[in-house]
Scaffold this motif. Structure first.
Motif, PDB file in Angstrom:
ATOM      1  N   ARG A 130      65.618  56.152  63.583  1.00  0.00           N
ATOM      2  CA  ARG A 130      66.351  56.850  64.642  1.00  0.00           C
ATOM      3  C   ARG A 130      66.769  58.244  64.170  1.00  0.00           C
ATOM      4  O   ARG A 130      66.613  59.228  64.891  1.00  0.00           O
ATOM      5  CB  ARG A 130      67.568  56.046  65.077  1.00  0.00           C
ATOM      6  CG  ARG A 130      68.346  56.704  66.225  1.00  0.00           C
ATOM      7  CD  ARG A 130      69.540  55.885  66.659  1.00  0.00           C
ATOM      8  NE  ARG A 130      70.521  55.772  65.585  1.00  0.00           N
ATOM      9  CZ  ARG A 130      70.830  54.629  64.970  1.00  0.00           C
ATOM     10  NH1 ARG A 130      70.214  53.508  65.306  1.00  0.00           N
ATOM     11  NH2 ARG A 130      71.737  54.614  63.998  1.00  0.00           N
ATOM     12  N   GLN A 134      65.527  61.888  65.679  1.00  0.00           N
ATOM     13  CA  GLN A 134      66.454  62.918  66.162  1.00  0.00           C
ATOM     14  C   GLN A 134      66.223  64.245  65.448  1.00  0.00           C
ATOM     15  O   GLN A 134      66.234  65.309  66.083  1.00  0.00           O
ATOM     16  CB  GLN A 134      67.892  62.441  65.961  1.00  0.00           C
ATOM     17  CG  GLN A 134      68.292  61.280  66.863  1.00  0.00           C
ATOM     18  CD  GLN A 134      69.643  60.685  66.512  1.00  0.00           C
ATOM     19  OE1 GLN A 134      70.192  60.938  65.424  1.00  0.00           O
ATOM     20  NE2 GLN A 134      70.202  59.895  67.407  1.00  0.00           N
ATOM     21  N   PRO A 188      60.601  49.305  74.152  1.00  0.00           N
ATOM     22  CA  PRO A 188      61.703  50.204  74.533  1.00  0.00           C
ATOM     23  C   PRO A 188      62.071  51.199  73.441  1.00  0.00           C
ATOM     24  O   PRO A 188      62.366  52.365  73.736  1.00  0.00           O
ATOM     25  CB  PRO A 188      62.848  49.232  74.827  1.00  0.00           C
ATOM     26  CG  PRO A 188      62.179  47.964  75.240  1.00  0.00           C
ATOM     27  CD  PRO A 188      60.957  47.883  74.381  1.00  0.00           C
ATOM     28  N   GLU A 189      62.033  50.781  72.175  1.00  0.00           N
ATOM     29  CA  GLU A 189      62.347  51.718  71.098  1.00  0.00           C
ATOM     30  C   GLU A 189      61.223  52.734  70.897  1.00  0.00           C
ATOM     31  O   GLU A 189      61.482  53.927  70.674  1.00  0.00           O
ATOM     32  CB  GLU A 189      62.625  50.977  69.792  1.00  0.00           C
ATOM     33  CG  GLU A 189      63.111  51.913  68.685  1.00  0.00           C
ATOM     34  CD  GLU A 189      63.367  51.208  67.361  1.00  0.00           C
ATOM     35  OE1 GLU A 189      63.579  51.929  66.362  1.00  0.00           O
ATOM     36  OE2 GLU A 189      63.339  49.966  67.325  1.00  0.00           O
ATOM     37  N   SER A 191      59.175  53.828  73.172  1.00  0.00           N
ATOM     38  CA  SER A 191      59.251  54.750  74.295  1.00  0.00           C
ATOM     39  C   SER A 191      60.465  55.657  74.193  1.00  0.00           C
ATOM     40  O   SER A 191      60.388  56.864  74.471  1.00  0.00           O
ATOM     41  CB  SER A 191      59.285  53.964  75.609  1.00  0.00           C
ATOM     42  OG  SER A 191      59.407  54.808  76.722  1.00  0.00           O
ATOM     43  N   GLY A 192      61.603  55.091  73.767  1.00  0.00           N
ATOM     44  CA  GLY A 192      62.834  55.862  73.704  1.00  0.00           C
ATOM     45  C   GLY A 192      62.758  57.014  72.726  1.00  0.00           C
ATOM     46  O   GLY A 192      63.290  58.103  72.987  1.00  0.00           O
ATOM     47  N   ALA A 193      62.087  56.810  71.598  1.00  0.00           N
ATOM     48  CA  ALA A 193      61.952  57.895  70.622  1.00  0.00           C
ATOM     49  C   ALA A 193      61.116  59.040  71.182  1.00  0.00           C
ATOM     50  O   ALA A 193      61.430  60.216  70.996  1.00  0.00           O
ATOM     51  CB  ALA A 193      61.322  57.367  69.337  1.00  0.00           C
ATOM     52  N   SER A 195      60.605  59.728  74.482  1.00  0.00           N
ATOM     53  CA  SER A 195      61.310  60.377  75.589  1.00  0.00           C
ATOM     54  C   SER A 195      62.484  61.200  75.086  1.00  0.00           C
ATOM     55  O   SER A 195      62.833  62.233  75.680  1.00  0.00           O
ATOM     56  CB  SER A 195      61.776  59.337  76.614  1.00  0.00           C
ATOM     57  OG  SER A 195      62.644  58.390  76.030  1.00  0.00           O
ATOM     58  N   GLY A 196      63.110  60.784  73.977  1.00  0.00           N
ATOM     59  CA  GLY A 196      64.196  61.569  73.406  1.00  0.00           C
ATOM     60  C   GLY A 196      63.726  62.923  72.928  1.00  0.00           C
ATOM     61  O   GLY A 196      64.408  63.943  73.108  1.00  0.00           O
ATOM     62  N   ALA A 227      57.028  56.966  78.874  1.00  0.00           N
ATOM     63  CA  ALA A 227      57.980  57.762  78.099  1.00  0.00           C
ATOM     64  C   ALA A 227      58.151  59.166  78.654  1.00  0.00           C
ATOM     65  O   ALA A 227      59.000  59.919  78.179  1.00  0.00           O
ATOM     66  CB  ALA A 227      57.521  57.836  76.643  1.00  0.00           C
TER      67      ALA A 227
END
Length: 333
Positions: A130, A134, A188-189, A191-193, A195-196, A227
């Motif tokens: 994570r 970021q 979900p993780e 995709s989330g990375a 899309s972030g 994403a």
């Protein structure tokens, strides 16, 4: 119908300025800032992407890059080299207005390739991956903002290189020992990375276009488009009928396909333009999307061209340009 052509990243040689001029001249619809791995590890995919990470250091170990509290000498060299690349880009692209592609390794390939300071890959630790994601997103955002400041008429296009994304999702990335595999990461993780990163990129350059390139088999188009990625870039050899059936509706709804129709596995061997066009049309015409392909189809090499010689690599791009004209005419019918 206009079908565009672009390269995917790596290019032979170690002198960036003439290569930037080449992409601006030979690829007027979608030029790009190339990657020159021959200049050393800091100019290869992981080192070059690591150069833009914010608040994370790296150093180079015998088995690859490792996260550290502060940048090591190889990381600092990579950072300096990338700043020089932006200087060269600014100089060579003065007066250019239009799209310009910048490519970086995606968060999951980075997590699978870089070690934590305490050993093993970042992929093994939820918090570490994570944090890496970021730092990558913030670095990409800052880079897009910097390019926008230097070249106000340029429209950045973001390419994320994710050759290891299918392996991360399937739990097939080997541990350091090679005797086991890291656990798969949930969709979900994954995709989330992605899309972030897009969210940060969009804040730096609102409306930035994006593509995800994966030269490995097994990519999930639903994950990529879900994403928020604008286009999927894949080698033609990996496009099965079932995969195309999933991509077709996405194209109809506005997503793009970057089709790696020119083989790159045998260096310096190019394919005739009519053969490239025929290979593309065999895949695309059965979908019967017609005008939906307009501005959504890009022809590319199957992968990077770092192992090629300069002249055949340039010939490959020109053959793709001729093939794109043929494909555009045929799809309009």
């Amino acid at each position: 119908m206009k079908v565009r052509v672009t390269g995917l990243g790596s290019w032979p040689g170690d002198d960036l300025a003439p290569v930037v001029r080449m992409t601006l001249g030979e690829l007027p619809d979608l030029p790009y800032l190339p990657e020159l791995p021959a200049r050393g590890v800091g100019s290869q995919m992981i080192g070059r992407t690591g150069a833009i990470l914010t608040d994370l250091g790296m150093d180079l170990q015998p088995n690859g890059w490792r996260l550290t509290d502060a940048p090591g000498i190889d990381h600092r060299r990579a950072q300096a080299r990338f700043r020089e690349d932006l200087d060269i880009l600014e100089e060579q692209a003065q007066g250019y207005a239009g799209p310009l592609k910048l490519a970086f390794a995606g968060p999951w390939t980075m997590a699978a390739m870089i070690e934590r300071s305490r050993g093993d890959r970042v992929l093994a630790d939820h918090g570490a991956r994570r944090e890496l994601g970021q730092a990558l997103g913030e670095g990409i955002g800052r880079t897009l903002a910097e390019v926008r400041r230097r070249l106000p008429e340029v429209e950045p296009v973001l390419q994320l290189d994710e050759p290891l994304l299918p392996s991360v999702g399937a739990g097939k990335v080997p541990t350091a020992s090679g005797f086991s595999r890291f656990r798969s990461v949930d969709v979900p993780e994954l995709s989330g990375a992605l899309s972030g990163i897009l969210a940060v990129a969009d804040s730096a350059y609102p409306g930035v276009r994006s593509a995800l390139h994966c030269c490995a088999p097994g990519i999930d188009p639903d994950l990529v488009f879900g994403a928020g990625i604008g286009a999927l870039s894949v080698p033609a050899e990996h496009l099965t009928g079932a995969l195309l059936d999933r991509i077709g509706p996405a194209v109809e709804s506005g997503r793009g396909l970057w089709l790696g129709v020119a083989p790159t596995d045998v260096p310096d061997v190019t394919t005739r333009p009519d053969h490239l066009a025929a290979a593309a049309l065999r895949l695309l015409q059965p979908l019967e999307l017609g005008a939906a392909w307009s501005d959504r189809l890009v022809l590319t090499p199957a992968c990077g061209l770092a192992g090629w010689s300069t002249r055949p690599a340039l010939q490959l791009l020109r053959h793709l340009g001729e093939a794109a004209d043929i494909v555009g005419e045929q799809l309009e019918r």
